[in-house]
Design a protein around this motif. Structure first.
Motif, PDB file in Angstrom:
ATOM      1  N   ASN A 281       4.759   7.131 -14.158  1.00 10.18           N
ATOM      2  CA  ASN A 281       4.615   7.538 -12.753  1.00 10.18           C
ATOM      3  C   ASN A 281       4.819   6.363 -11.791  1.00 10.18           C
ATOM      4  O   ASN A 281       4.161   6.283 -10.737  1.00 10.18           O
ATOM      5  CB  ASN A 281       3.246   8.182 -12.506  1.00 10.18           C
ATOM      6  CG  ASN A 281       3.045   9.453 -13.308  1.00 10.18           C
ATOM      7  OD1 ASN A 281       3.982  10.245 -13.450  1.00 10.18           O
ATOM      8  ND2 ASN A 281       1.861   9.625 -13.860  1.00 10.18           N
ATOM      9  N   PHE A 282       5.734   5.474 -12.138  1.00  9.28           N
ATOM     10  CA  PHE A 282       6.001   4.353 -11.242  1.00  9.28           C
ATOM     11  C   PHE A 282       6.600   4.827  -9.917  1.00  9.28           C
ATOM     12  O   PHE A 282       6.374   4.211  -8.865  1.00  9.28           O
ATOM     13  CB  PHE A 282       6.953   3.364 -11.923  1.00  9.28           C
ATOM     14  CG  PHE A 282       7.353   2.219 -11.051  1.00  9.28           C
ATOM     15  CD1 PHE A 282       6.446   1.213 -10.742  1.00  9.28           C
ATOM     16  CD2 PHE A 282       8.642   2.140 -10.523  1.00  9.28           C
ATOM     17  CE1 PHE A 282       6.814   0.152  -9.921  1.00  9.28           C
ATOM     18  CE2 PHE A 282       9.009   1.088  -9.707  1.00  9.28           C
ATOM     19  CZ  PHE A 282       8.095   0.086  -9.409  1.00  9.28           C
ATOM     20  N   LYS A 283       7.309   5.930  -9.964  1.00  7.61           N
ATOM     21  CA  LYS A 283       7.909   6.460  -8.743  1.00  7.61           C
ATOM     22  C   LYS A 283       6.854   6.799  -7.703  1.00  7.61           C
ATOM     23  O   LYS A 283       7.048   6.582  -6.501  1.00  7.61           O
ATOM     24  CB  LYS A 283       8.748   7.696  -9.084  1.00  7.61           C
ATOM     25  CG  LYS A 283       9.616   8.198  -7.958  1.00  7.61           C
ATOM     26  CD  LYS A 283      10.473   9.349  -8.440  1.00  7.61           C
ATOM     27  CE  LYS A 283      11.400   9.842  -7.345  1.00  7.61           C
ATOM     28  NZ  LYS A 283      12.225  10.986  -7.800  1.00  7.61           N
ATOM     29  N   SER A 284       5.732   7.323  -8.162  1.00  6.49           N
ATOM     30  CA  SER A 284       4.665   7.677  -7.222  1.00  6.49           C
ATOM     31  C   SER A 284       4.067   6.430  -6.577  1.00  6.49           C
ATOM     32  O   SER A 284       3.587   6.477  -5.441  1.00  6.49           O
ATOM     33  CB  SER A 284       3.580   8.480  -7.944  1.00  6.49           C
ATOM     34  OG  SER A 284       2.955   7.691  -8.952  1.00  6.49           O
ATOM     35  N   VAL A 285       4.096   5.288  -7.288  1.00  6.39           N
ATOM     36  CA  VAL A 285       3.618   4.031  -6.690  1.00  6.39           C
ATOM     37  C   VAL A 285       4.527   3.637  -5.532  1.00  6.39           C
ATOM     38  O   VAL A 285       4.060   3.263  -4.443  1.00  6.39           O
ATOM     39  CB  VAL A 285       3.562   2.914  -7.756  1.00  6.39           C
ATOM     40  CG1 VAL A 285       3.193   1.582  -7.110  1.00  6.39           C
ATOM     41  CG2 VAL A 285       2.585   3.275  -8.858  1.00  6.39           C
ATOM     42  N   ASN A 286       5.826   3.708  -5.752  1.00  9.34           N
ATOM     43  CA  ASN A 286       6.760   3.388  -4.673  1.00  9.34           C
ATOM     44  C   ASN A 286       6.577   4.307  -3.482  1.00  9.34           C
ATOM     45  O   ASN A 286       6.637   3.882  -2.327  1.00  9.34           O
ATOM     46  CB  ASN A 286       8.205   3.495  -5.180  1.00  9.34           C
ATOM     47  CG  ASN A 286       8.692   2.227  -5.845  1.00  9.34           C
ATOM     48  OD1 ASN A 286       8.181   1.146  -5.587  1.00  9.34           O
ATOM     49  ND2 ASN A 286       9.671   2.360  -6.725  1.00  9.34           N
ATOM     50  N   ASN A 287       6.342   5.588  -3.758  1.00  9.71           N
ATOM     51  CA  ASN A 287       6.226   6.556  -2.667  1.00  9.71           C
ATOM     52  C   ASN A 287       4.919   6.419  -1.900  1.00  9.71           C
ATOM     53  O   ASN A 287       4.874   6.622  -0.690  1.00  9.71           O
ATOM     54  CB  ASN A 287       6.351   7.980  -3.219  1.00  9.71           C
ATOM     55  CG  ASN A 287       7.729   8.258  -3.764  1.00  9.71           C
ATOM     56  OD1 ASN A 287       8.716   7.745  -3.253  1.00  9.71           O
ATOM     57  ND2 ASN A 287       7.817   9.051  -4.819  1.00  9.71           N
ATOM     58  N   SER A 288       3.850   6.099  -2.603  1.00 15.95           N
ATOM     59  CA  SER A 288       2.546   6.035  -1.950  1.00 15.95           C
ATOM     60  C   SER A 288       2.251   4.653  -1.379  1.00 15.95           C
ATOM     61  O   SER A 288       1.723   4.525  -0.268  1.00 15.95           O
ATOM     62  CB  SER A 288       1.447   6.439  -2.939  1.00 15.95           C
ATOM     63  OG  SER A 288       1.429   5.559  -4.062  1.00 15.95           O
ATOM     64  N   ALA A 289       2.583   3.591  -2.112  1.00 14.92           N
ATOM     65  CA  ALA A 289       2.234   2.236  -1.669  1.00 14.92           C
ATOM     66  C   ALA A 289       3.407   1.499  -1.040  1.00 14.92           C
ATOM     67  O   ALA A 289       3.204   0.457  -0.409  1.00 14.92           O
ATOM     68  CB  ALA A 289       1.700   1.425  -2.855  1.00 14.92           C
ATOM     69  N   GLY A 290       4.611   2.004  -1.197  1.00 16.75           N
ATOM     70  CA  GLY A 290       5.781   1.334  -0.639  1.00 16.75           C
ATOM     71  C   GLY A 290       6.536   0.534  -1.680  1.00 16.75           C
ATOM     72  O   GLY A 290       5.976   0.134  -2.707  1.00 16.75           O
ATOM     73  N   HIS A 291       7.797   0.298  -1.417  1.00 18.20           N
ATOM     74  CA  HIS A 291       8.638  -0.400  -2.394  1.00 18.20           C
ATOM     75  C   HIS A 291       8.247  -1.865  -2.551  1.00 18.20           C
ATOM     76  O   HIS A 291       8.448  -2.453  -3.619  1.00 18.20           O
ATOM     77  CB  HIS A 291      10.111  -0.284  -1.982  1.00 18.20           C
ATOM     78  CG  HIS A 291      10.678   1.088  -2.207  1.00 18.20           C
ATOM     79  ND1 HIS A 291      11.195   1.485  -3.414  1.00 18.20           N
ATOM     80  CD2 HIS A 291      10.771   2.164  -1.380  1.00 18.20           C
ATOM     81  CE1 HIS A 291      11.606   2.737  -3.329  1.00 18.20           C
ATOM     82  NE2 HIS A 291      11.371   3.175  -2.093  1.00 18.20           N
ATOM     83  N   ASP A 292       7.685  -2.473  -1.497  1.00 20.00           N
ATOM     84  CA  ASP A 292       7.243  -3.860  -1.643  1.00 20.00           C
ATOM     85  C   ASP A 292       6.132  -3.971  -2.681  1.00 20.00           C
ATOM     86  O   ASP A 292       6.138  -4.878  -3.526  1.00 20.00           O
ATOM     87  CB  ASP A 292       6.752  -4.392  -0.288  1.00 20.00           C
ATOM     88  CG  ASP A 292       7.902  -4.656   0.667  1.00 20.00           C
ATOM     89  OD1 ASP A 292       9.049  -4.740   0.182  1.00 20.00           O
ATOM     90  OD2 ASP A 292       7.666  -4.769   1.874  1.00 20.00           O
ATOM     91  N   CYS A 293       5.182  -3.032  -2.608  1.00 22.44           N
ATOM     92  CA  CYS A 293       4.111  -3.027  -3.613  1.00 22.44           C
ATOM     93  C   CYS A 293       4.666  -2.687  -4.996  1.00 22.44           C
ATOM     94  O   CYS A 293       4.216  -3.239  -6.010  1.00 22.44           O
ATOM     95  CB  CYS A 293       3.025  -2.028  -3.213  1.00 22.44           C
ATOM     96  SG  CYS A 293       1.972  -2.610  -1.861  1.00 22.44           S
ATOM     97  N   GLY A 294       5.644  -1.778  -5.034  1.00 19.35           N
ATOM     98  CA  GLY A 294       6.267  -1.459  -6.322  1.00 19.35           C
ATOM     99  C   GLY A 294       6.930  -2.670  -6.941  1.00 19.35           C
ATOM    100  O   GLY A 294       6.785  -2.926  -8.147  1.00 19.35           O
ATOM    101  N   ASP A 295       7.648  -3.456  -6.116  1.00 18.04           N
ATOM    102  CA  ASP A 295       8.275  -4.670  -6.635  1.00 18.04           C
ATOM    103  C   ASP A 295       7.212  -5.669  -7.100  1.00 18.04           C
ATOM    104  O   ASP A 295       7.365  -6.325  -8.144  1.00 18.04           O
ATOM    105  CB  ASP A 295       9.149  -5.305  -5.552  1.00 18.04           C
ATOM    106  CG  ASP A 295      10.393  -4.485  -5.244  1.00 18.04           C
ATOM    107  OD1 ASP A 295      10.698  -3.586  -6.058  1.00 18.04           O
ATOM    108  OD2 ASP A 295      11.022  -4.726  -4.210  1.00 18.04           O
ATOM    109  N   GLY A 296       6.137  -5.786  -6.310  1.00 17.74           N
ATOM    110  CA  GLY A 296       5.062  -6.700  -6.712  1.00 17.74           C
ATOM    111  C   GLY A 296       4.418  -6.278  -8.011  1.00 17.74           C
ATOM    112  O   GLY A 296       4.060  -7.136  -8.848  1.00 17.74           O
ATOM    113  N   LEU A 297       4.273  -4.964  -8.215  1.00 15.21           N
ATOM    114  CA  LEU A 297       3.699  -4.468  -9.466  1.00 15.21           C
ATOM    115  C   LEU A 297       4.602  -4.800 -10.643  1.00 15.21           C
ATOM    116  O   LEU A 297       4.125  -5.195 -11.722  1.00 15.21           O
ATOM    117  CB  LEU A 297       3.467  -2.959  -9.377  1.00 15.21           C
ATOM    118  CG  LEU A 297       2.911  -2.283 -10.635  1.00 15.21           C
ATOM    119  CD1 LEU A 297       1.540  -2.853 -10.987  1.00 15.21           C
ATOM    120  CD2 LEU A 297       2.839  -0.767 -10.453  1.00 15.21           C
ATOM    121  N   LEU A 298       5.921  -4.660 -10.478  1.00  5.69           N
ATOM    122  CA  LEU A 298       6.850  -4.998 -11.563  1.00  5.69           C
ATOM    123  C   LEU A 298       6.738  -6.475 -11.940  1.00  5.69           C
ATOM    124  O   LEU A 298       6.763  -6.835 -13.120  1.00  5.69           O
ATOM    125  CB  LEU A 298       8.283  -4.661 -11.137  1.00  5.69           C
ATOM    126  CG  LEU A 298       8.626  -3.178 -11.006  1.00  5.69           C
ATOM    127  CD1 LEU A 298      10.011  -3.004 -10.414  1.00  5.69           C
ATOM    128  CD2 LEU A 298       8.544  -2.477 -12.357  1.00  5.69           C
TER     129      LEU A 298
END
Length: 678
Positions: A281-298
């Motif tokens: 469910n990484f897509k939901s992280v990008n959608n809810s927290a934003g792509h910057d947070c998604g990149d930081g999580l990666l």
């Protein structure tokens, strides 16, 4: 002097011009000019030949006409002094004379050779008409006709006109040839001048420019030798970029393949383990927290994975949310450490983000393995792990590869299967527990494959999703199911209430409302006769809230909505209050243990929650009468399952309706038949 000086300066510049790119343009222009002149010369030669051929044709035709005119007169004179009856030679000569004249005047270019074209045509016509009358004439008449032919040809000027036309043709052909020859000589002279100009104004400056360029290149070569170390540094950076993921700094897929290739050439006693890791469910992280947070999580996950291995092993990022770990450590031990490293939420840009991972893995002998095949097999294992649910682990086996190949084959066949109607609706009854009467049916999909037999949705739904055809497949099944339902209604078997399954992509389709309402209107069913079942994963992964928008729109249109397989996903309770749902369906995994006390506690809690929210409850997987009774006692309204009836194709379900649509049903005891009470 004032005019001569600028011209001299320009000529001097042209001879000393040191810009090769300009000189190439000059050379091309000069060459094009020469080619054009040569082409013009060729064209003139062709024109001269054509003129001569046309003139020769006309002159030959004119001479032929004069010859046959003489022959006609000679034959006419012979007929006038003899009793000869055979005039075939005369007819042949007349025909040749007419053909020659027709050929001559058919070309408009020769009309100007006749000063009086119309009068000549009249005379020719009179001449041939007179000659043709010799066929049926008496001897006396033939003498008169022969005399008329001589008068027309000699005294009235037909001979003169024909001879003059020939002379004019010859003169005109001579003049055309002379004019074209003069033009040809002029072009040849101009071509010679152009060649001399090209030699003086193009090739000489080109030679000087080439020498200048060689000197400049020599200077540049010396400069490049001095900067060799800088070029080596640049190449090193480019090599690094080609093998490194720009976001996480980890090796990329190309580096991973090269690493595995290198490992395959080493002599090793241990097997290597490769783990293909995907974030759930990484897509939901990008959608809810934003792509910057998604990149930081990666980035954070990549660092966590690196902390789990030794320095001589590798962690690579090979996709959006996918990582590969290569090590000689046993896979199960490493998997345990990896799961421990991602258990706690990650601190990313001031937010705490929890994530689960699915892992596909295999252990292999690096000497005998193809690196790309190893990566592909690990990816197959990861895909299988994700299909088992979040936080799952799957070891690669050959059966998984076979399944993946079968899935790929089905993916190529499913489009034609939808068009041919091989994927059809099946129907499973839903029974009211309070009185045992038929409440509705759930519409399920089955594929009558021409070679594989009957396929269930778990076999072909993933193929439809990968092929991007799941939306078309859903609508095709819906249309067919509604058509059958309307037919049963017209036959007065039952007033249908059908539940349609909608895939996540279908619910998120921006065109769902218009398309579905149009299909419903064309079918003739009412909005109260159709329910749509939505999976919990649809609510969790609704990327752009399109699913929620469509659910609201369907509810406003009067379409009932049910949350399918409730209890197996992770939909928050807030979703039940935020969305206009009409009911929930208990998953069979919750119903199967009944009347177990622990399962009963869960069922009672869900039924109490549904009652508070005003939601109806349908229990799936009811197979025993004790389960049905237990659910009824707890307030569950509707049940479906093999205990009542299995899913049936349309024809078989119609037969079932004839027997049971208006009867009371209960689950029979083992080895007994249905008991009906009218």
């Amino acid at each position: 002097m004032q005019l001569i000086r600028p011209i001299a300066l320009r000529l001097s510049k042209m001879f000393t011009q040191r810009r090769p790119e300009r000189l190439w343009v000059h050379s091309c222009v000069a060459l094009l000019t020469i080619l054009c002149l040569l082409a013009a010369t060729q064209s003139i030669n062709r024109a001269i030949i054509d003129k001569q051929m046309v003139a020769a044709t006309g002159i030959r035709a004119s001479h032929t006409q004069i010859m046959y005119a003489h022959e006609i007169i000679l034959i006419a004179d012979k007929l006038a002094i003899s009793d000869q009856s055979d005039i075939s030679h005369l007819n042949e000569a007349i025909a040749q004379f007419e053909n020659s004249y027709d050929t001559l005047i058919a070309d408009q270019r020769w009309l100007r050779s006749f000063d009086a074209a119309n009068s000549v045509s009249i005379m020719v016509q009179r001449f041939t008409d007179t000659a043709k009358r010799l066929d049926q004439a008496t001897p006396e008449q033939r003498r008169n006709l022969a005399q008329q032919l001589n008068e027309l040809y000699v005294e009235q000027g037909l001979q003169t006109h024909l001879t003059a036309a020939t002379t004019l043709m010859e003169q005109q052909a001579h003049n055309d040839t002379k004019r074209l020859s003069s033009l040809q000589r002029a072009i040849l002279i101009f071509s010679a001048i152009a060649l001399l100009a090209e030699a003086g104004f193009v090739f000489l400056p080109t030679h000087l420019a080439v020498q200048s360029t060689i000197q400049q290149l020599q200077r540049q070569t010396a400069t490049l030798r001095d900067s060799r170390s800088q070029l080596q540094q640049v190449n090193s950076k480019l090599e690094q970029l080609a093998h490194q993921d720009p976001l996480t700094g980890l090796p990329n897929r190309a580096h991973l393949a090269a690493y595995l290739e290198k490992m395959s050439k080493r002599k090793r006693t241990k097997e290597l383990s490769i783990l293909f890791i995907g974030l759930d469910n990484f897509k939901s992280v990008n959608n809810s927290a934003g792509h910057d947070c998604g990149d930081g999580l990666l980035i954070a996950v990549g660092q966590a994975l690196q902390s789990c291995i030794d320095e001589d092993h590798m962690v690579a990022r090979v996709g959006g949310d996918e990582f590969v770990v290569v090590t000689d450590e046993p896979a199960k031990e490493l998997i345990g450490r990896i799961r421990a490293s991602v258990t706690d939420p990650f601190d990313v840009k001031g937010r705490r983000i929890a994530i689960n991972v699915s892992i596909g893995y295999l252990e292999f002998n690096s000497k005998d393995a193809d690196p790309m095949e190893v990566i592909a097999n690990a990816a197959v294992a990861l895909h299988s792990a994700k299909s088992l649910g979040e936080n799952s682990t799957q070891l690669f086996t050959q059966s998984l590869r076979v399944d993946a190949n079968n899935l790929q084959l089905l993916q190529t066949e499913i489009d034609d299967a939808i068009k041919r109607g091989e994927i059809e609706p099946w129907f499973q009854p839903q029974i009211r527990l309070c009185d045992g009467r038929l409440h509705g049916v759930e519409v399920l999909a089955r594929w009558r494959h021409p070679t594989r037999g009957l396929l269930t949705p778990d076999r072909f739904i993933p193929a439809a999703e990968r092929a991007g055809l799941i939306i078309d497949m859903d609508h095709t099944i819906w249309r067919s199911a509604m058509a059958h339902a309307v037919l049963w209604q017209k036959e007065d078997l039952w007033r249908p209430c059908i539940s349609l399954n909608a895939a996540p992509d279908t619910i998120s389709d921006p065109y769902l409302i218009e398309r579905f309402l149009l299909e419903l209107q064309r079918s003739g069913l009412g909005v109260d006769q159709v329910n749509i079942e939505v999976l919990e994963t649809t609510l969790i992964n609704g990327a752009d809230d399109m699913a929620a928008i469509n659910i609201d729109s369907l509810s406003e249109c009067g379409i009932g909505l049910e949350l399918d397989d409730f209890g197996t996903g992770y939909a928050s309770l807030s979703k039940l209050t935020q969305l206009p749902l009409n009911g929930i369906k208990l998953d069979r995994s919750l119903v199967a243990p009944l009347p177990d006390a622990a399962a009963d506690s869960v069922i009672r809690a869900i039924l109490a929650l549904a009652s508070e929210l005003g939601l109806s409850v349908v229990a799936e997987g009811v197979e025993e009468d004790v389960q049905a009774q237990h659910l009824n006692d707890r307030g569950c309204a509707i049940a479906q399952g093999y205990g009542y009836a299995k899913p049936m194709p349309a024809a078989e379900f119609r037969t079932w309706l004839e027997k049971h649509a208006k009867t009371t049903l209960r689950i029979p005891a083992p080895d007994t038949q249905f008991i009906q009470h009218t």
